[in-house]
Write a protein that holds these residues in place. Structure first.
Motif, PDB file in Angstrom:
ATOM      1  N   PRO A  66       0.536  -1.167  -0.016  1.00  0.00           N
ATOM      2  CA  PRO A  66      -0.245   0.308   0.195  1.00  0.00           C
ATOM      3  C   PRO A  66       0.914   1.152   0.252  1.00  0.00           C
ATOM      4  CG  PRO A  66       0.036  -1.042   2.599  1.00  0.00           C
ATOM      5  CD  PRO A  66       0.981  -2.015   1.341  1.00  0.00           C
ATOM      6  N   SER A  67       2.420   1.184   0.279  1.00  0.00           N
ATOM      7  CA  SER A  67       2.666   2.019  -0.307  1.00  0.00           C
ATOM      8  C   SER A  67       3.333   2.790  -1.062  1.00  0.00           C
ATOM      9  CB  SER A  67       4.524   1.842   1.176  1.00  0.00           C
ATOM     10  OG  SER A  67       3.896   1.171   2.433  1.00  0.00           O
ATOM     11  N   VAL A  68       3.676   4.061  -1.381  1.00  0.00           N
ATOM     12  CA  VAL A  68       3.721   4.894  -2.488  1.00  0.00           C
ATOM     13  C   VAL A  68       5.022   5.919  -2.286  1.00  0.00           C
ATOM     14  CG1 VAL A  68       2.769   6.383  -4.690  1.00  0.00           C
ATOM     15  CG2 VAL A  68       1.816   4.931  -2.897  1.00  0.00           C
ATOM     16  N   VAL A  69       6.010   5.003  -3.211  1.00  0.00           N
ATOM     17  CA  VAL A  69       7.026   5.740  -3.384  1.00  0.00           C
ATOM     18  C   VAL A  69       7.018   6.783  -3.899  1.00  0.00           C
ATOM     19  CG1 VAL A  69       7.735   3.533  -2.267  1.00  0.00           C
ATOM     20  CG2 VAL A  69       8.906   4.168  -5.146  1.00  0.00           C
ATOM     21  N   HIS A  70       6.265   7.052  -5.063  1.00  0.00           N
ATOM     22  CA  HIS A  70       5.983   8.164  -6.222  1.00  0.00           C
ATOM     23  C   HIS A  70       5.451   8.005  -7.056  1.00  0.00           C
ATOM     24  CE1 HIS A  70       7.940  10.836  -9.468  1.00  0.00           C
ATOM     25  NE2 HIS A  70       6.899   9.542 -10.548  1.00  0.00           N
ATOM     26  N   LYS A  71       4.695   9.344  -7.118  1.00  0.00           N
ATOM     27  CA  LYS A  71       3.860   9.985  -7.470  1.00  0.00           C
ATOM     28  C   LYS A  71       3.186  10.729  -8.739  1.00  0.00           C
ATOM     29  CE  LYS A  71      -1.112  10.252  -5.615  1.00  0.00           C
ATOM     30  NZ  LYS A  71      -2.335  10.573  -4.810  1.00  0.00           N
ATOM     31  N   GLN A  72       3.169  10.953  -9.700  1.00  0.00           N
ATOM     32  CA  GLN A  72       2.799  11.614 -10.136  1.00  0.00           C
ATOM     33  C   GLN A  72       1.143  12.280 -10.386  1.00  0.00           C
ATOM     34  OE1 GLN A  72       5.356  11.237 -13.804  1.00  0.00           O
ATOM     35  NE2 GLN A  72       6.883  11.003 -13.047  1.00  0.00           N
ATOM     36  N   VAL A  73       0.267  13.122 -11.217  1.00  0.00           N
ATOM     37  CA  VAL A  73      -0.849  13.338 -10.791  1.00  0.00           C
ATOM     38  C   VAL A  73      -0.710  14.318 -12.433  1.00  0.00           C
ATOM     39  CG1 VAL A  73      -3.024  14.166 -10.350  1.00  0.00           C
ATOM     40  CG2 VAL A  73      -1.084  12.686  -8.771  1.00  0.00           C
ATOM     41  N   LEU A  74      -1.565  13.969 -13.454  1.00  0.00           N
ATOM     42  CA  LEU A  74      -2.284  14.696 -14.285  1.00  0.00           C
ATOM     43  C   LEU A  74      -3.569  14.725 -14.192  1.00  0.00           C
ATOM     44  CD1 LEU A  74      -1.189  12.747 -17.652  1.00  0.00           C
ATOM     45  CD2 LEU A  74       0.163  15.212 -16.725  1.00  0.00           C
ATOM     46  N   THR A  75      -3.741  15.934 -14.546  1.00  0.00           N
ATOM     47  CA  THR A  75      -5.871  17.203 -14.533  1.00  0.00           C
ATOM     48  C   THR A  75      -6.236  17.085 -15.780  1.00  0.00           C
ATOM     49  OG1 THR A  75      -5.053  18.509 -13.647  1.00  0.00           O
ATOM     50  CG2 THR A  75      -5.171  16.730 -12.147  1.00  0.00           C
ATOM     51  N   GLY A  76      -7.491  17.689 -15.790  1.00  0.00           N
ATOM     52  CA  GLY A  76      -7.972  17.978 -16.959  1.00  0.00           C
ATOM     53  C   GLY A  76      -7.773  17.914 -18.474  1.00  0.00           C
ATOM     54  N   GLN A  77      -7.816  16.171 -18.278  1.00  0.00           N
ATOM     55  CA  GLN A  77      -7.691  15.154 -19.309  1.00  0.00           C
ATOM     56  C   GLN A  77      -9.338  15.227 -20.149  1.00  0.00           C
ATOM     57  OE1 GLN A  77      -4.180  14.269 -20.839  1.00  0.00           O
ATOM     58  NE2 GLN A  77      -4.073  15.943 -18.506  1.00  0.00           N
ATOM     59  N   ASN A  78      -9.151  15.640 -21.165  1.00  0.00           N
ATOM     60  CA  ASN A  78     -10.454  15.397 -21.648  1.00  0.00           C
ATOM     61  C   ASN A  78      -9.927  14.040 -23.048  1.00  0.00           C
ATOM     62  OD1 ASN A  78     -11.477  17.370 -20.513  1.00  0.00           O
ATOM     63  ND2 ASN A  78     -10.360  19.059 -21.862  1.00  0.00           N
ATOM     64  N   PHE A  79     -11.341  13.336 -23.443  1.00  0.00           N
ATOM     65  CA  PHE A  79     -10.970  12.470 -24.025  1.00  0.00           C
ATOM     66  C   PHE A  79     -12.528  12.845 -25.249  1.00  0.00           C
ATOM     67  CE2 PHE A  79      -8.606  10.626 -20.988  1.00  0.00           C
ATOM     68  CZ  PHE A  79      -8.104  10.410 -21.674  1.00  0.00           C
ATOM     69  N   SER A  80     -12.699  12.492 -26.096  1.00  0.00           N
ATOM     70  CA  SER A  80     -13.674  12.330 -27.174  1.00  0.00           C
ATOM     71  C   SER A  80     -14.198  10.749 -27.391  1.00  0.00           C
ATOM     72  CB  SER A  80     -13.547  12.914 -28.109  1.00  0.00           C
ATOM     73  OG  SER A  80     -12.518  12.234 -29.102  1.00  0.00           O
ATOM     74  N   ALA A  81     -15.211  10.695 -27.620  1.00  0.00           N
ATOM     75  CA  ALA A  81     -15.756   9.345 -27.785  1.00  0.00           C
ATOM     76  C   ALA A  81     -14.582   8.472 -29.182  1.00  0.00           C
ATOM     77  CB  ALA A  81     -16.513   9.676 -28.519  1.00  0.00           C
ATOM     78  N   GLY A  82     -14.057   7.753 -28.410  1.00  0.00           N
ATOM     79  CA  GLY A  82     -13.194   6.232 -29.132  1.00  0.00           C
ATOM     80  C   GLY A  82     -12.040   7.157 -28.954  1.00  0.00           C
ATOM     81  N   GLN A  83     -11.678   7.880 -28.460  1.00  0.00           N
ATOM     82  CA  GLN A  83     -10.172   8.465 -28.521  1.00  0.00           C
ATOM     83  C   GLN A  83      -9.095   7.782 -28.081  1.00  0.00           C
ATOM     84  OE1 GLN A  83      -9.934  12.611 -27.673  1.00  0.00           O
ATOM     85  NE2 GLN A  83      -7.455  12.776 -28.411  1.00  0.00           N
ATOM     86  N   THR A  84      -8.091   7.284 -28.360  1.00  0.00           N
ATOM     87  CA  THR A  84      -6.434   6.436 -27.898  1.00  0.00           C
ATOM     88  C   THR A  84      -5.954   7.158 -27.400  1.00  0.00           C
ATOM     89  OG1 THR A  84      -6.798   4.783 -29.506  1.00  0.00           O
ATOM     90  CG2 THR A  84      -4.755   5.113 -28.075  1.00  0.00           C
ATOM     91  N   LYS A  85      -5.805   7.685 -26.082  1.00  0.00           N
ATOM     92  CA  LYS A  85      -4.303   8.576 -25.959  1.00  0.00           C
ATOM     93  C   LYS A  85      -3.118   7.563 -25.303  1.00  0.00           C
ATOM     94  CE  LYS A  85      -6.356  12.770 -25.127  1.00  0.00           C
ATOM     95  NZ  LYS A  85      -6.668  14.205 -24.225  1.00  0.00           N
ATOM     96  N   GLU A  86      -1.963   7.973 -25.420  1.00  0.00           N
ATOM     97  CA  GLU A  86      -0.598   7.382 -24.970  1.00  0.00           C
ATOM     98  C   GLU A  86      -0.138   8.434 -23.742  1.00  0.00           C
ATOM     99  OE1 GLU A  86       1.015   6.860 -28.277  1.00  0.00           O
ATOM    100  OE2 GLU A  86       0.363   5.958 -29.871  1.00  0.00           O
ATOM    101  N   PHE A  87       0.287   7.634 -22.603  1.00  0.00           N
ATOM    102  CA  PHE A  87       1.392   8.607 -22.022  1.00  0.00           C
ATOM    103  C   PHE A  87       2.522   7.921 -21.724  1.00  0.00           C
ATOM    104  CE2 PHE A  87      -3.571   9.319 -21.124  1.00  0.00           C
ATOM    105  CZ  PHE A  87      -3.942  10.507 -20.906  1.00  0.00           C
ATOM    106  N   SER A  88       3.095   9.070 -21.298  1.00  0.00           N
ATOM    107  CA  SER A  88       4.922   8.553 -20.588  1.00  0.00           C
ATOM    108  C   SER A  88       4.772   9.452 -19.499  1.00  0.00           C
ATOM    109  CB  SER A  88       5.862   8.568 -21.806  1.00  0.00           C
ATOM    110  OG  SER A  88       5.868  10.007 -22.470  1.00  0.00           O
ATOM    111  N   ARG A  89       5.626   8.464 -18.462  1.00  0.00           N
ATOM    112  CA  ARG A  89       5.742   9.081 -16.976  1.00  0.00           C
ATOM    113  C   ARG A  89       7.939   8.283 -17.188  1.00  0.00           C
ATOM    114  NH1 ARG A  89       3.126  12.515 -16.370  1.00  0.00           N
ATOM    115  NH2 ARG A  89       3.039  13.110 -18.052  1.00  0.00           N
TER     116      ARG A  89
END
Length: 662
Positions: A77-100
């Motif tokens: 349950p311990s988290v050693v690293h955390k990143q948060v992205l807010t305000g992401q918008n998707f259209s119907a059927g849209q694919t998004k790729e994310f890299s961290r």
């Protein structure tokens, strides 16, 4: 952003998407990967993931976390690293790729870790997507810092029970843990127990020898622990006090109280007795040399070469009210005095005072580094009173305060201030303030200032420093006279409060020839700042969980567990900054058996708190358990019923998910 063949990845990787029942919207997992698979401290590990929304959705929050896991598949349950992205918008059927990208910090220990991803609405109440498994595309290995070693267990109160009943009767007011009870705890995964004992029971008369019967009970407990395979923290549970044979209790530093030498001699005898039995000595993890020292006396010291700043024999000498107070001069007890009168008000932290501008009457550091103010508060002033001095800018907007001194009404008191030398160049307004708590508005608030002086102060010992001097004396004695290299736990002043630790002890203070010291703090979850519950806190849990949850949220925390982590961090951060070792010797929460209306809410908080300790590799012993069926007592924090019942209460299951790594 690096391109990924999502069709290929989706054909070979696990898919995972978990919606909450409140929403039919579920994102598709189009695959993920991590690289490199092995990374060292200072290196970078990259994580890629793709997700597709079947419908249009806006204001999505995506959270990426790195957590440890075990080969058996257990995700911490311990988290050693955390990143948060807010305000992401998707259209119907849209694919998004994310890299961290995560740069491995030097303190991250060697081990296996994985990336977890969650997509929710902005409030976090609806989950569209969750991904993260112990499979190749989410996991990586870190060659980092050495694995942290720490012990986990529980307090066993038997020998320390009814510490105010002296000497007490074995089998009636106190007991000892049985071998079967110790073996039971070991079988559940615990590796250490903290055993409180009472100083007066083991040494009924200062400067004399040890009581044979009580000493043998302690030794037999250690021998039994050794047989069970448990380590023991041997804890003198006396709060910085000793009660004489005549029944008078006195604190360290108090006239007639135990001296540093008497305290050290007691520990020398105890440690010698333990070391003389190889089986007992083998069981010891640490000597905890004093439980929760608190409210020790303040040695005032002497102000030499004093120069009078204000004596009020003929005038107010330039002093003015800091706000709406009324300032006057009168003769009190045959001397001139400035009288400060504030309005009758109710509540806490009400501040009244007066100030002296440098444009009217200036002070100089050449007169000495220390201010001394003689004050008097009549018994007619309602509430409890503290006093402090202040040095400030001319517009009173920037303030530097002295320590706060508790004031006993009806008795002349002194307040001291030793401002840093750098302040004198720019901040030359001085003032005196009285802080009142628990005032009921039954009368005006009246304060007298009889004398303001300046000089050189010597011989002062603050309460926390009293404890530092006493604890150092024990360490010296054990290392020299006893030639004992055993780990020594040193608790902090003010009930060993983790929250107050840096205020009591700005820096580590023990000098040890063996360099084997572990500082030891306590924390409980029932923290309230509410006059409706003035007798709560410190593990009493007089209220139910919803009261404490409201307090946590008032302080900006989502849970009581998160609030407790924030309150323990002053200590854990101090340990890290000082480059030393730390331990949480007491913490705890009520069982559902004792607080059934809380319906297990405390267990979630315990998970959060112990998960944090896991993440920093710090040992801990929960308060408490014991052979309660043999004693005229029970305890709201009891986590195990021991011999002959052998029953686990609700907290036990949480403890056993956060065992030590010895």
């Amino acid at each position: 952003m690096r391109a990924i063949n999502w069709v290929l990845l989706s054909a070979i990787l696990f898919f995972m998407g978990t919606p909450m029942p409140a929403s039919a919207l579920t994102f598709s997992n189009l695959g993920a990967r991590v690289g490199p698979k092995t990374v060292s401290s200072g290196g970078r590990v990259e994580f890629f993931i793709g997700m597709q929304s079947p419908e249009a959705v806006s204001n999505v929050t995506i959270t990426f976390e790195v957590r440890p896991y075990t080969i058996s598949g257990g995700i911490s349950p311990s988290v050693v690293h955390k990143q948060v992205l807010t305000g992401q918008n998707f259209s119907a059927g849209q694919t998004k790729e994310f890299s961290r990208v995560y740069t491995i910090p030097p303190e991250l220990v060697t081990g296996d870790y994985l990336w977890m991803t969650k997509a929710t609405n902005a409030a976090g109440t609806v989950v569209y997507f969750q991904a993260g498994r112990v499979v190749d595309n989410y996991t990586f290995h870190v060659n980092g810092a050495p694995v942290r070693r720490y012990r986990r267990g529980i307090n066993l109160m038997d020998l320390g029970n009814a510490g105010g009943v002296l000497p007490g009767t074995y089998g009636t007011t106190y007991s000892k843990p049985t071998l079967a009870s110790l073996q039971y705890l070991k079988s559940l995964g615990h590796d250490v127990v903290r055993i409180p004992f009472i100083w007066e029971r083991i040494q009924p008369d200062l400067n004399k020898g040890l009581d044979t019967n009580y000493k043998n009970l302690l030794l037999q407990t250690l021998i039994d622990a050794n047989t069970a395979g448990l380590k023991v923290i041997v804890d003198m549970h006396n709060y910085g006090r000793y009660t004489s044979l005549s029944g008078v209790k006195r604190a360290f530093g108090e006239p007639g109280g135990p001296t540093k030498e008497q305290y050290a001699q007691a520990w020398s005898l105890i440690a010698s007795a333990i070391k003389a039995d190889a089986r007992a000595y083998s069981a010891v993890y640490a000597y905890d040399i004093m439980n929760e020292p608190h409210d020790l006396p303040h040695t005032e010291g002497t102000l030499s070469n004093a120069v009078s700043i204000s004596s009020f024999e003929s005038s107010l000498e330039g002093w003015v009210a800091q706000s709406s107070e009324v300032i006057g001069r009168e003769s009190r007890n045959g001397q001139g005095s400035m009288k400060i009168t504030g309005a009758a008000v109710t509540g806490d932290n009400k501040v009244f005072g007066a100030r002296l501008y440098s444009s009217t009457k200036s002070t100089s550091i050449t007169n000495g580094r220390t201010f001394q103010v003689k004050v008097f508060v009549p018994t007619t002033t309602p509430g409890s009173v503290r006093a402090r001095m202040v040095m400030s800018s001319m517009d009173w907007s920037t303030n530097f305060f002295s320590d706060e001194f508790p004031i006993t009404k009806g008795i002349e008191s002194r307040v001291y201030f030793n401002p840093d030398e750098a302040l004198w160049a720019s901040y030359k307004v001085i003032g005196i303030q009285f802080i009142v708590d628990g005032t009921n508005g039954s009368a005006p608030h009246v304060f007298y200032v009889d004398q303001v002086s300046q000089g050189t102060r010597t011989g002062e010992i603050k309460p926390a420093q009293q404890w530092e001097l006493y604890s150092q004396e024990v360490v010296n004695k054990l290392r020299t006279t006893n030639n004992d290299s055993m780990l020594i736990m040193v608790e902090g002043y003010s009930w060993s409060s983790a929250e107050l630790w840096p205020k009591s002890h700005p820096r580590k203070w023990i000098t040890d020839s063996y360099n084997n010291i572990m500082y030891h703090a306590h924390i409980y979850m029932d923290a309230l700042d509410d006059p409706e519950y003035p007798d709560d806190g410190g593990g009493k849990y007089r209220s139910h969980h919803d009261v404490y949850l409201a307090e946590a949220r008032k302080k900006g925390h989502a849970s009581v567990g998160a609030y407790t982590v924030a309150r323990v961090k002053p200590f854990t951060d101090w340990v890290a900054a000082q480059g030393t070792q730390g331990f949480i010797g007491e913490y705890g929460w009520p069982s559902t058996q004792m607080h059934p209306n809380d319906k297990g809410a405390w267990e979630a908080d315990g998970e959060e708190f112990l998960g944090f300790l896991d993440s920093i590799g710090m040992g801990a012993t929960m308060w408490t358990s014991g052979s309660w069926e043999k004693l005229p007592a029970c305890n709201i924090l009891n986590a195990y019923e021991l011999e002959p019942v052998f029953n686990r209460l609700s907290q036990a299951y949480v403890l056993e998910r956060h065992l030590g790594n010895p």
